[in-house]
Scaffold this motif. Sequence first.
Motif, mmCIF file in Angstrom:
data_model
loop_
_atom_site.group_PDB
_atom_site.id
_atom_site.type_symbol
_atom_site.label_atom_id
_atom_site.label_comp_id
_atom_site.label_asym_id
_atom_site.label_seq_id
_atom_site.Cartn_x
_atom_site.Cartn_y
_atom_site.Cartn_z
ATOM 1 N N MET A 1 0.845 -1.244 0.013
ATOM 2 C CA MET A 1 -0.267 -0.154 0.007
ATOM 3 C C MET A 1 0.794 1.292 0.099
ATOM 4 O O MET A 1 1.920 1.336 0.563
ATOM 5 C CB MET A 1 -0.843 -0.076 1.290
ATOM 6 N N GLN A 2 0.308 2.213 -0.960
ATOM 7 C CA GLN A 2 1.207 3.327 -0.781
ATOM 8 C C GLN A 2 0.480 4.545 -0.252
ATOM 9 O O GLN A 2 -0.754 4.722 -0.185
ATOM 10 C CB GLN A 2 1.540 3.652 -2.320
ATOM 11 N N TYR A 3 1.350 5.549 0.364
ATOM 12 C CA TYR A 3 0.615 6.646 1.139
ATOM 13 C C TYR A 3 1.171 7.716 0.137
ATOM 14 O O TYR A 3 2.170 7.879 -0.153
ATOM 15 C CB TYR A 3 1.008 6.790 2.517
ATOM 16 N N LYS A 4 0.290 8.985 0.079
ATOM 17 C CA LYS A 4 0.316 10.201 -0.633
ATOM 18 C C LYS A 4 0.822 11.060 0.457
ATOM 19 O O LYS A 4 0.023 11.305 1.444
ATOM 20 C CB LYS A 4 -0.646 10.771 -1.327
ATOM 21 N N ILE A 5 1.958 11.381 0.604
ATOM 22 C CA ILE A 5 2.592 12.503 1.788
ATOM 23 C C ILE A 5 2.192 13.774 1.766
ATOM 24 O O ILE A 5 2.353 14.424 0.624
ATOM 25 C CB ILE A 5 4.030 12.114 1.764
ATOM 26 N N THR A 6 1.612 14.360 2.617
ATOM 27 C CA THR A 6 1.517 15.633 2.731
ATOM 28 C C THR A 6 2.208 16.196 4.026
ATOM 29 O O THR A 6 2.280 15.809 5.023
ATOM 30 C CB THR A 6 -0.224 16.278 3.292
ATOM 31 N N LEU A 7 3.184 17.259 3.324
ATOM 32 C CA LEU A 7 4.363 18.047 4.517
ATOM 33 C C LEU A 7 3.552 19.199 4.743
ATOM 34 O O LEU A 7 3.201 20.093 4.142
ATOM 35 C CB LEU A 7 5.659 18.188 3.817
ATOM 36 N N THR A 8 3.390 19.631 6.251
ATOM 37 C CA THR A 8 2.801 20.829 6.787
ATOM 38 C C THR A 8 3.649 21.280 7.796
ATOM 39 O O THR A 8 3.995 20.773 8.829
ATOM 40 C CB THR A 8 1.430 20.492 7.414
ATOM 41 N N ASP A 9 4.255 22.531 7.604
ATOM 42 C CA ASP A 9 4.911 23.274 8.567
ATOM 43 C C ASP A 9 4.043 23.522 9.619
ATOM 44 O O ASP A 9 3.067 23.985 9.734
ATOM 45 C CB ASP A 9 5.619 24.721 7.851
ATOM 46 N N THR A 10 4.869 23.576 10.927
ATOM 47 C CA THR A 10 4.376 23.863 12.124
ATOM 48 C C THR A 10 5.053 25.044 12.692
ATOM 49 O O THR A 10 6.298 25.488 12.383
ATOM 50 C CB THR A 10 4.163 22.849 12.983
ATOM 51 N N SER A 11 4.468 25.554 13.908
ATOM 52 C CA SER A 11 5.218 26.708 14.532
ATOM 53 C C SER A 11 6.345 26.168 15.334
ATOM 54 O O SER A 11 6.937 26.950 15.918
ATOM 55 C CB SER A 11 4.008 27.318 15.528
ATOM 56 N N LYS A 12 6.547 24.741 15.482
ATOM 57 C CA LYS A 12 7.517 24.442 16.366
ATOM 58 C C LYS A 12 8.909 23.754 15.905
ATOM 59 O O LYS A 12 9.325 22.907 16.242
ATOM 60 C CB LYS A 12 6.958 23.260 17.228
ATOM 61 N N LYS A 13 9.185 24.336 14.768
ATOM 62 C CA LYS A 13 10.233 24.189 14.009
ATOM 63 C C LYS A 13 10.294 22.544 13.428
ATOM 64 O O LYS A 13 11.277 21.983 13.446
ATOM 65 C CB LYS A 13 11.554 24.290 14.476
ATOM 66 N N LYS A 14 9.146 22.098 13.361
ATOM 67 C CA LYS A 14 8.842 20.499 12.791
ATOM 68 C C LYS A 14 7.992 20.524 11.789
ATOM 69 O O LYS A 14 7.209 21.523 11.617
ATOM 70 C CB LYS A 14 8.400 19.707 13.941
ATOM 71 N N VAL A 15 8.081 19.439 10.870
ATOM 72 C CA VAL A 15 7.143 19.424 9.782
ATOM 73 C C VAL A 15 6.290 18.052 10.065
ATOM 74 O O VAL A 15 6.928 16.966 10.460
ATOM 75 C CB VAL A 15 7.757 19.099 8.346
ATOM 76 N N TYR A 16 4.847 18.168 9.967
ATOM 77 C CA TYR A 16 3.833 17.035 10.118
ATOM 78 C C TYR A 16 4.059 16.471 8.794
ATOM 79 O O TYR A 16 3.628 16.667 7.786
ATOM 80 C CB TYR A 16 2.679 17.631 10.343
ATOM 81 N N VAL A 17 4.472 15.152 8.762
ATOM 82 C CA VAL A 17 4.426 14.122 7.547
ATOM 83 C C VAL A 17 3.102 13.375 7.758
ATOM 84 O O VAL A 17 2.822 12.630 8.578
ATOM 85 C CB VAL A 17 5.421 13.273 7.879
ATOM 86 N N ASN A 18 2.077 14.044 6.880
ATOM 87 C CA ASN A 18 0.632 13.217 6.820
ATOM 88 C C ASN A 18 0.534 12.229 5.700
ATOM 89 O O ASN A 18 0.461 12.528 4.699
ATOM 90 C CB ASN A 18 -0.350 14.330 6.914
ATOM 91 N N PRO A 19 0.299 11.053 6.230
ATOM 92 C CA PRO A 19 0.303 10.007 5.115
ATOM 93 C C PRO A 19 -1.396 9.892 4.519
ATOM 94 O O PRO A 19 -1.480 9.124 3.853
ATOM 95 C CB PRO A 19 0.467 8.486 5.822
ATOM 96 N N GLY A 20 -2.274 10.661 5.358
ATOM 97 C CA GLY A 20 -3.449 10.526 5.012
ATOM 98 C C GLY A 20 -4.432 9.292 5.420
ATOM 99 O O GLY A 20 -5.524 9.660 5.929
#
Length: 204
Positions: A1-20
């Motif tokens: 199974m493949q995930y389509k990744i969404t990258l979202t910048d946050t205010s905590k100097k981290k990036v949220y990697v969302n596989p959906g």
Amino acid sequence: MQYKITLTDTSKKKVYVNPGVREGIYLYPGEIKKLRLEDGSELEQDEFERIRLEYALPRAKHRAIAILAKRDKTEQELREKLLQSLTDTQSLEEAISYMKACGYVDDTQYARDYLYFKKGRKSFLQIKMELQKKGIPAEVLETVFEEEGSQQMEDILEQVRKYMRKFPELDFPARQKVYAHFARKGYARDLIREAIDKIEELEE
């Protein structure tokens, strides 16, 4: 199974990697670059899990250790503290399980220690209510308090002595006030009476 990744910048100097299709993880920008993750890219399920285990889980463990290094916590307290900085609940729960397996989180021992240090200042009822608020399970409390038995004279004697000093004379009304004060705290009636009688006897 493949995930389509969404990258979202946050205010905590981290990036949220969302596989959906499942809960995402947080990575630092440098880690995103190293892993060559791009917004909208596809990632195999196994590869996403490998990244979680390599980056997110160790981070959750390190955070848990940092929290416990400052003060012992119950399982519930540690979970609440971790949730303030982590939303990857799978890694969070695995980190807690690891802490428990290593003996760093032990609700039974926490309850024993708490009871030992508090019983000279509070009634068993007060202590039990405080431990319940900390998330100690009912069956653990039952075991710990059964081990301890009933509250002893030495647990209350000094408290009663200090409180009795408020009264110039321990007449009947004063005695009733002392009794009522400690009864409201949850001490056994017989124990309160015995403590008052003992102090009167010692001070005669």
